[in-house]
Design a protein around this motif. Structure first.
Motif, PDB file in Angstrom:
ATOM      1  N   GLU A   1      26.360  15.260   9.978  1.00 54.43           N
ATOM      2  CA  GLU A   1      27.417  15.404   8.976  1.00 54.43           C
ATOM      3  C   GLU A   1      27.749  14.096   8.267  1.00 54.43           C
ATOM      4  OE1 GLU A   1      31.857  17.372   8.373  1.00 54.43           O
ATOM      5  OE2 GLU A   1      31.054  17.119  10.396  1.00 54.43           O
ATOM      6  N   PRO A   2      27.903  12.944   8.979  1.00 56.08           N
ATOM      7  CA  PRO A   2      28.164  11.698   8.238  1.00 56.08           C
ATOM      8  C   PRO A   2      27.031  11.341   7.281  1.00 56.08           C
ATOM      9  CG  PRO A   2      28.668  11.419  10.571  1.00 56.08           C
ATOM     10  CD  PRO A   2      27.957  12.720  10.444  1.00 56.08           C
ATOM     11  N   THR A   3      25.788  11.599   7.697  1.00 58.42           N
ATOM     12  CA  THR A   3      24.657  11.314   6.823  1.00 58.42           C
ATOM     13  C   THR A   3      24.749  12.143   5.545  1.00 58.42           C
ATOM     14  OG1 THR A   3      23.206  10.692   8.649  1.00 58.42           O
ATOM     15  CG2 THR A   3      22.146  11.425   6.627  1.00 58.42           C
TER      16      THR A   3
ATOM     17  N   LEU B   1      23.432  21.103   9.056  1.00 58.69           N
ATOM     18  CA  LEU B   1      24.005  20.031   9.877  1.00 58.69           C
ATOM     19  C   LEU B   1      23.566  20.164  11.332  1.00 58.69           C
ATOM     20  CD1 LEU B   1      27.648  19.869   8.464  1.00 58.69           C
ATOM     21  CD2 LEU B   1      25.659  18.500   7.818  1.00 58.69           C
ATOM     22  N   VAL B   2      23.316  19.033  11.963  1.00 56.31           N
ATOM     23  CA  VAL B   2      22.955  18.983  13.379  1.00 56.31           C
ATOM     24  C   VAL B   2      23.758  17.879  14.046  1.00 56.31           C
ATOM     25  CG1 VAL B   2      20.617  19.913  13.145  1.00 56.31           C
ATOM     26  CG2 VAL B   2      20.996  17.464  12.833  1.00 56.31           C
ATOM     27  N   GLY B   3      23.917  17.994  15.354  1.00 57.96           N
ATOM     28  CA  GLY B   3      24.588  16.968  16.145  1.00 57.96           C
ATOM     29  C   GLY B   3      23.601  16.248  17.037  1.00 57.96           C
ATOM     30  N   TYR B   4      24.013  15.097  17.551  1.00 59.62           N
ATOM     31  CA  TYR B   4      23.133  14.349  18.445  1.00 59.62           C
ATOM     32  C   TYR B   4      22.750  15.201  19.653  1.00 59.62           C
ATOM     33  CZ  TYR B   4      24.166  10.017  15.903  1.00 59.62           C
ATOM     34  OH  TYR B   4      24.271   9.042  14.938  1.00 59.62           O
ATOM     35  N   SER B   5      21.477  15.127  20.020  1.00 58.99           N
ATOM     36  CA  SER B   5      20.896  15.833  21.184  1.00 58.99           C
ATOM     37  C   SER B   5      20.833  17.348  20.991  1.00 58.99           C
ATOM     38  CB  SER B   5      21.661  15.505  22.475  1.00 58.99           C
ATOM     39  OG  SER B   5      21.630  14.111  22.732  1.00 58.99           O
ATOM     40  N   GLN B   6      21.143  17.838  19.793  1.00 55.76           N
ATOM     41  CA  GLN B   6      21.019  19.275  19.526  1.00 55.76           C
ATOM     42  C   GLN B   6      19.551  19.621  19.297  1.00 55.76           C
ATOM     43  OE1 GLN B   6      23.412  20.710  16.253  1.00 55.76           O
ATOM     44  NE2 GLN B   6      22.203  22.579  16.032  1.00 55.76           N
TER      45      GLN B   6
ATOM     46  N   TYR C   1      22.493   2.482  13.930  1.00 57.14           N
ATOM     47  CA  TYR C   1      22.440   1.668  12.708  1.00 57.14           C
ATOM     48  C   TYR C   1      23.624   1.902  11.785  1.00 57.14           C
ATOM     49  CZ  TYR C   1      20.860   0.246   8.046  1.00 57.14           C
ATOM     50  OH  TYR C   1      20.775  -0.297   6.787  1.00 57.14           O
ATOM     51  N   SER C   2      23.953   3.166  11.529  1.00 59.89           N
ATOM     52  CA  SER C   2      25.043   3.496  10.613  1.00 59.89           C
ATOM     53  C   SER C   2      25.696   4.792  11.081  1.00 59.89           C
ATOM     54  CB  SER C   2      24.519   3.639   9.178  1.00 59.89           C
ATOM     55  OG  SER C   2      23.551   4.681   9.105  1.00 59.89           O
ATOM     56  N   LEU C   3      26.793   5.168  10.440  1.00 60.63           N
ATOM     57  CA  LEU C   3      27.482   6.399  10.821  1.00 60.63           C
ATOM     58  C   LEU C   3      26.535   7.598  10.713  1.00 60.63           C
ATOM     59  CD1 LEU C   3      31.016   6.089   9.175  1.00 60.63           C
ATOM     60  CD2 LEU C   3      30.482   6.162  11.598  1.00 60.63           C
ATOM     61  N   GLY C   4      26.293   8.266  11.838  1.00 63.06           N
ATOM     62  CA  GLY C   4      25.448   9.458  11.834  1.00 63.06           C
ATOM     63  C   GLY C   4      23.962   9.200  11.768  1.00 63.06           C
ATOM     64  N   SER C   5      23.532   7.934  11.814  1.00 65.41           N
ATOM     65  CA  SER C   5      22.090   7.657  11.709  1.00 65.41           C
ATOM     66  C   SER C   5      21.356   8.163  12.944  1.00 65.41           C
ATOM     67  CB  SER C   5      21.845   6.159  11.513  1.00 65.41           C
ATOM     68  OG  SER C   5      22.292   5.428  12.642  1.00 65.41           O
TER      69      SER C   5
ATOM     70  N   SER D   1      36.880   7.886  -1.178  1.00 70.71           N
ATOM     71  CA  SER D   1      36.235   8.804  -0.237  1.00 70.71           C
ATOM     72  C   SER D   1      35.503   8.048   0.860  1.00 70.71           C
ATOM     73  CB  SER D   1      35.243   9.706  -0.981  1.00 70.71           C
ATOM     74  OG  SER D   1      35.904  10.483  -1.953  1.00 70.71           O
ATOM     75  N   SER D   2      34.847   6.950   0.506  1.00 72.25           N
ATOM     76  CA  SER D   2      34.115   6.167   1.502  1.00 72.25           C
ATOM     77  C   SER D   2      35.048   5.623   2.573  1.00 72.25           C
ATOM     78  CB  SER D   2      33.374   5.015   0.823  1.00 72.25           C
ATOM     79  OG  SER D   2      32.766   4.168   1.779  1.00 72.25           O
ATOM     80  N   LEU D   3      36.179   5.059   2.161  1.00 73.45           N
ATOM     81  CA  LEU D   3      37.136   4.503   3.123  1.00 73.45           C
ATOM     82  C   LEU D   3      37.745   5.598   3.995  1.00 73.45           C
ATOM     83  CD1 LEU D   3      38.909   1.900   0.811  1.00 73.45           C
ATOM     84  CD2 LEU D   3      37.256   1.426   2.628  1.00 73.45           C
ATOM     85  N   GLU D   4      37.971   6.772   3.413  1.00 71.40           N
ATOM     86  CA  GLU D   4      38.541   7.877   4.192  1.00 71.40           C
ATOM     87  C   GLU D   4      37.530   8.426   5.189  1.00 71.40           C
ATOM     88  OE1 GLU D   4      39.976  10.738   1.415  1.00 71.40           O
ATOM     89  OE2 GLU D   4      41.892   9.709   1.120  1.00 71.40           O
ATOM     90  N   PHE D   5      36.270   8.603   4.750  1.00 74.14           N
ATOM     91  CA  PHE D   5      35.253   9.149   5.648  1.00 74.14           C
ATOM     92  C   PHE D   5      35.053   8.259   6.872  1.00 74.14           C
ATOM     93  CE2 PHE D   5      33.135  11.833   2.187  1.00 74.14           C
ATOM     94  CZ  PHE D   5      33.565  13.013   2.765  1.00 74.14           C
TER      95      PHE D   5
END
Length: 637
Positions: A106-108, A175-180, A197-201, A314-318
């Protein structure tokens, strides 16, 4: 299994993996370094730039040559590792006949959407009066001034996509989650893992029941704001595809942050302004956090920070709402409750202000000296162009480059002569060669595949063997438009037995702990899943047709030959021959076993590990008798 390389940029990869009847695209990075070949797009009329003469072709329109390594409409899925590596997605989903699915966290997805919308806004708010394409022809291109005349494959360059194309492309993202674990057509299973590395990477595991491919792209072992890198799941990989290492392996991120703060404070104390060309997500969060801690201690707490981007708010809120994707330290703040990033406090105290552009409220609230974070890092479009024109003539001001994607000297070229100071503090938290060598030693993949530049020292530092991958066996390398056959073959496939078929099996033990059973069944394959089913019983046949039916059935169907297991031991077999009246036997040892020459009968018997041959001409009764003696030592299944 094949790997197609569609990108020549190691940190903006686009590869296609063909694996078990599925075609999987790994990332679709957009290389915008070609923007450096062009003049900036100013938001406000620039007399200096407008006076520069344009280049005019005297030739007419010419058709462009188009090459294609792979039919992109055949791609089944696209796996995205981080938001920087999805910027070319609309070109693929909207213009190639692509009908598959895109998988991302989702963050990606959300931050990738912001970066795409920002890029579109930068392009559309400065429309070009004319469009030109004829210059892309090779015969015309060679007449252009450098570096355009030396650019590679300019026919592949495209106009920027639209907001409608962005929305359509992102509607195909699941959308997928980690280890899904996600099943692809029953053939393979893909799983995203945190890359740090980054949010959702994400890094990705692509595996079947018996093969495993790991895709490692844009990963970091440093402690920053994202979740830490998941390493253990990468173990036992048959093939590891490695991309997205740091672009500045000799620069330490912590040291660069220190230089950034130091140069910033010197400029502010001298009454100058600081311009930081940057992306609207990623390193900017770490820069703001670093400055939050630094400015008060440096007695610069009254200095205003401005973040200017169409998507700044939006970037600061996310960054504040994706708590579950943050490192443990920042996650814990959410439950106190406190904002995970300090820029929330900077906004509340009016030390950090954000604006969609330089127009509107910014022009009335702007005060100097100040620090401005804005895009684009190439200095070719975005609000940064205005600040270069505004502040470039004063030596009090400083531009600090923190993004490593562009050559800062090339970025500054159109603005020369330039009086403002320039500082290069590139911050790249991705894996360096030392870190990745240690990682590979820990997870021990059988084979490593990587871009060609990773297998040799940098051209400017040919003696630095520490700035390359040295592995055993050596990594397989690829370059743009190359196709690699990956070095392992599928040997096994999983097949399910129906319960009624399993109940009919009669296992025979051929050695301690090993039993074998013969089976006659029908194999059904559907959606890459294989099932053994009982042979259907034939329909009843009228008595008048039974004889004809029996004659039509081949004998191996009516009476299948038994399978044999075991070995024929030499000495007991010779004793058996002697007992049956065959005494003159000459034995010759071979590489595969023994040859027995029955001299009186003029017969040869070859005893091998996995076969026995009886060579007996014109004496079928003797051959049959010898065969029966051999069968006494073997088991029938």
């Amino acid at each position: 299994m094949k790997l197609y390389c569609l990108s020549g940029h190691p940190t903006l990869p686009c590869n296609v993996l063909k694996f078990k009847s599925t075609t999987i695209m790994l990332d679709c990075g957009l290389d915008t370094t070609a923007a450096l070949y062009f003049l900036p797009l100013p938001l406000v009329h620039s007399p200096r730039l407008s006076k520069l003469p344009g280049w005019v072709s005297k030739d007419g329109a010419i058709n462009l040559e188009k090459k294609e390594l792979l039919d992109l409409s055949t791609i089944d899925v696209i796996l995205i590792s981080n938001y920087h590596c999805m910027m070319a997605l609309p070109y693929i989903t909207e213009h190639t006949g692509f009908t598959g699915t895109v998988y991302a966290t989702e963050p990606t997805l959300q931050i990738g959407r912001l970066l795409m919308e920002e890029l579109v806004t930068f392009m559309e708010r400065v429309p070009k009066a004319q469009a030109a394409t004829c210059w892309k022809n090779k015969e015309i291109q060679r007449l252009l001034p450098g570096p355009l005349k030396d650019a590679v494959d300019v026919w592949s360059w495209r106009k920027c996509y639209s907001v409608q194309e962005v929305n359509s492309a992102l509607s195909k993202v699941q959308l997928v989650g980690y280890s899904q674990k996600v099943e692809l057509f029953g053939a393979v299973q893909v799983t995203p893992l945190s890359s740090g590395y980054s949010l959702g990477s994400s890094n990705w595991i692509i595996q079947s029941h018996y093969e495993k491919v790991s895709y490692v792209s844009g990963s970091s072992l440093l402690t920053t704001h994202p979740q830490p890198m998941e390493q253990s799941s990468l173990k036992n990989s048959d093939v590891l595809i490695l991309t997205g290492l740091t672009q500045i392996p000799t620069a330490n991120p912590d040291g660069m942050l220190g230089e950034f703060c130091s140069n910033l404070s010197m400029t502010i104390r001298a009454g100058g302004n600081v311009l930081v060309p940057c992306y609207s997500s990623g390193v900017i969060y770490d820069l703001l956090e670093c400055l939050y801690q630094f400015m008060d201690s440096a007695n610069l707490g009254s200095t205003p920070f401005y973040f200017i981007s169409p998507v700044a708010n939006s970037s600061l809120e996310f960054s504040q709402i994706f708590a579950e994707w943050l490192c443990q330290n920042k996650q814990s703040k959410v439950y106190l409750p406190e904002p995970p990033f300090p820029h929330a406090e900077l906004i509340q105290t009016n030390k950090l202000k954000h604006y969609p552009s330089i127009h509107g409220d910014f022009s009335s609230e702007f005060r100097q000296p100040c620090v401005v974070f804005t895009g684009h890092p190439s200095l070719r479009f975005g609000d940064v162009v205005h600040f270069m024109e505004l502040w470039g003539k004063s030596s009090l001001n400083t531009i600090i480059f923190t993004e490593p994607d562009f050559s800062y000297l090339d970025a500054l070229a159109p603005y020369q002569p330039l009086a403002m100071k320039c500082v290069y503090c590139p911050i790249d938290t991705r894996l360096n060669f030392h870190q990745v060598s240690k990682l590979l030693k820990d997870i021990q993949p059988l084979h490593v595949v990587c871009p060609e530049p990773y297998t040799q020292p940098p051209p400017a530092q040919p003696h630095r063997s520490d700035l390359m991958l040295e592995l055993q066996p050596p990594p397989m390398s690829y370059r743009r438009c190359s196709v690699l056959g990956l070095p392992f073959r599928r040997r096994y496939e999983r097949i399910h037995l129906l319960p009624e078929l399993a109940r009919s099996l009669v296992p025979s033990e051929i050695k301690a702990g090993v039993s074998v059973a013969t089976v006659s069944a029908v194999l059904q394959s559907k959606d890459n899943k294989h099932v053994l089913q009982p042979v259907p019983k034939p329909a009843p046949v009228p008595p008048s047709k039974k004889r004809k039916r029996v004659m039509e059935e081949p004998p191996e169907v009516l009476n299948p030959k038994p399978l044999l297991s075991g070995a024929v031991p030499l000495e007991p077999f010779l004793a058996m021959l002697h007992k049956n009246g065959i005494t003159e036997v000459k034995v010759e040892e071979t590489a595969d076993g023994h040859i027995l020459h029955l001299q009186t009968e003029d017969v040869l018997i070859q005893l091998e590990e996995d076969a026995t041959h009886i060579i007996c001409d014109h004496n079928e009764p003797l051959r049959t008798a010898l065969r029966d003696l051999v069968l006494r030592f073997l088991q029938k299944l």
